[in-house]
Structures are given as structure tokens and as C-alpha cells.
Scaffold this active site. Structure first.
Site, PDB file in Angstrom:
ATOM      1  N   TYR A 146      52.209  51.185  37.131  1.00 46.77           N
ATOM      2  CA  TYR A 146      52.189  52.560  36.608  1.00 46.77           C
ATOM      3  C   TYR A 146      52.153  52.539  35.087  1.00 46.77           C
ATOM      4  O   TYR A 146      51.357  53.242  34.461  1.00 46.77           O
ATOM      5  CB  TYR A 146      53.428  53.293  37.114  1.00 46.77           C
ATOM      6  CG  TYR A 146      53.455  54.763  36.774  1.00 46.77           C
ATOM      7  CD1 TYR A 146      52.743  55.687  37.528  1.00 46.77           C
ATOM      8  CD2 TYR A 146      54.230  55.241  35.721  1.00 46.77           C
ATOM      9  CE1 TYR A 146      52.781  57.039  37.238  1.00 46.77           C
ATOM     10  CE2 TYR A 146      54.276  56.591  35.411  1.00 46.77           C
ATOM     11  CZ  TYR A 146      53.554  57.486  36.176  1.00 46.77           C
ATOM     12  OH  TYR A 146      53.588  58.824  35.875  1.00 46.77           O
ATOM     13  N   LYS A 150      49.095  54.006  32.633  1.00 45.50           N
ATOM     14  CA  LYS A 150      49.296  55.095  31.688  1.00 45.50           C
ATOM     15  C   LYS A 150      49.065  54.641  30.245  1.00 45.50           C
ATOM     16  O   LYS A 150      48.486  55.388  29.432  1.00 45.50           O
ATOM     17  CB  LYS A 150      50.697  55.685  31.853  1.00 45.50           C
ATOM     18  CG  LYS A 150      50.924  56.351  33.203  1.00 45.50           C
ATOM     19  CD  LYS A 150      49.939  57.496  33.456  1.00 45.50           C
ATOM     20  CE  LYS A 150      50.275  58.293  34.698  1.00 45.50           C
ATOM     21  NZ  LYS A 150      49.371  59.436  34.916  1.00 45.50           N
TER      22      LYS A 150
END
Length: 241
Positions: A146, A150
Site C-alpha cells: 500500500y 501511494k
């Protein structure tokens, strides 16, 4: 009605931040196209906001391109679609990596590419907001893929701003703190995990989906016409301390 006459594509529009963004922009006059994997979410959202829904699994590259073609030439793109698989580096799986990176990063790049191509063919202009996360700035356990997705999207935002700026297309990103979506509620349900994070927020709380949606609207407004290539934390001061 500051978005009256504007057309907007919101990915991940069926749930969470995307859903709140669809509702807010529609309430402020925009014609919204919402992309989501779930037909029932889109049906409910359409009845509430008047948006047009397109069902697509954006983790599938071909499906993402087809959905953007179906959405047509719009003025604004909001890349909200995102997911997470809670794995540490040691426990990371190929499947977990693929679903997170394909949804959070590749899909955002494909949607931005198709949006920009359409805008350029129409003479330029427009704006893109990419939704990233403070996880791209701080290391949170079990967020390895994740965080990579990002942080990668923030780097891509800066490149997009440079490449698309000459065509009048602004590109910005927002980096929310923990936002109380269904996804976040599952990740932060344990008080032993959430309370140490809560005390690091000068605002004394996590974000709501409406907090983030309003920040997106702010960056899309005419008051932000000289803002491009920037990443705005929406974090209640988390990154400042």
C-alpha cells in the site's frame, strides 16, 4: 453550484472517499460519472445523486481503459479507487502485491492517461486529483505494498503535472490520514493499534470521508488554478509533529 457545467469522473465512486466525492460534487452542480466494481453501489448512488454509473474492475487494465472510453471526455478526473492487503514484507504474496499495485497505481495511471488524451484532443484544460495517503510518507506495519503504491502515485503526480501542464491540465494529489471508510475500519479496528495513532493527530481525531471530499473540491475549485504538482496532506496535523 461552483461545479455547474463541469463533468467529472470519479473512480472508486461506489464506496468511501469516492462515494462522498460523488455526492459532494453532484450537490455542487457537477455532472458525475462514477466508476465502481459493484452495480448495486452504483444503482443506489445514482438514485441519490443523479450520477451515471459504470461498472468496472479497474485492476484489470483493459477494463479500466474501456471504462474511461465509455465515460467520455470530461473536465475533471478524481482517482479515488484503492484497496489494501495487510501484509508485511516478509509475508508479502504475489497476489497481494498485484491486487494492490494494479488497483492503486496502475489503474490511476491508466485513467489519467485516457483522461489526458481525451482532454488534449478536445483542446486541453481540465484537472486531475489523485488520492494517495500518509502511508506514502510514514512507515506503517503491514502496509508495504500500500505504501509503495501511494508513494508511487505521488511521484507520478509530479511527472503528470510537468507533462500535462503545457496543455492546461492541472494535476494534484491529496494524502489523507486514516479515514473512516470500510477499508480503514477493518485495518484499524483494534484499539491497541488505533489509539497510539490517534494521539499523534493534533486535531484529536481521524478523518471522515466528507473531510477528504471537501479537500478534493477545494483543489478542483477556481481558487486553486495555480496549484499543480502539489501533494496536500489532509491529516489533522499528523505529518507536522
Amino acid at each position: 453550484m461552483e461545479f455547474s457545467g463541469k463533468s467529472v469522473i470519479v473512480t472508486g465512486g461506489g464506496k468511501g472517499i469516492g462515494r462522498a466525492t460523488v455526492a459532494l460534487l453532484a450537490a455542487r452542480g457537477a455532472q458525475v460519472v462514477a466508476l465502481s466494481r459493484t452495480q448495486s453501489d452504483l444503482d443506489e448512488l445514482s438514485s441519490q445523486t443523479g450520477c451515471h454509473g459504470i461498472v468496472a474492475d479497474l485492476a484489470d487494465a483493459a477494463a479500466a481503459r474501456a471504462a474511461m472510453v465509455e465515460a467520455g471526455t470530461c473536465d475533471i478526473l478524481v482517482n479515488c479507487a484503492g484497496t489494501n492487503v495487510l501484509e508485511s514484507l516478509i509475508d508479502m504474496t504475489d497476489d497481494g502485491y498485484d491486487v494492490v499495485m494494479n488497483t492503486n497505481l496502475r489503474a490511476a495511471l491508466i485513467c489519467a492517461q485516457e483522461f489526458a488524451r481525451a482532454r488534449m484532443a478536445a483542446g486541453g484544460g481540465g484537472a486531475i486529483v489523485n488520492v494517495t495517503s500518509i502511508a506514502g510518507h510514514r512507515g506503517f506495519q503491514n502496509h508495504v505494498c500500500y505504501a509503495a503504491s501511494k508513494a508511487g502515485l505521488e511521484g507520478a503526480t509530479r511527472v503528470m503535472a510537468k507533462e500535462l501542464g503545457p496543455y492546461g491540465i492541472r494535476v494534484v494529489a491529496i494524502a489523507p490520514t486514516i479515514t473512516m471508510t470500510e477499508l480503514a475500519a477493518a485495518a484499524w479496528a483494534d484499539p491497541q493499534k488505533s489509539e497510539p495513532m490517534m494521539v499523534r493527530h493534533p486535531a484529536g481525531r481521524f478523518a471522515t470521508v466528507d473531510d477528504v471530499a471537501r479537500s478534493i473540491a477545494m483543489l478542483l475549485s477556481s481558487d486553486a488554478e495555480m496549484v499543480s504538482g502539489a501533494v496536500l496532506p489532509v491529516d489533522g496535523g499528523f505529518l507536522a509533529v
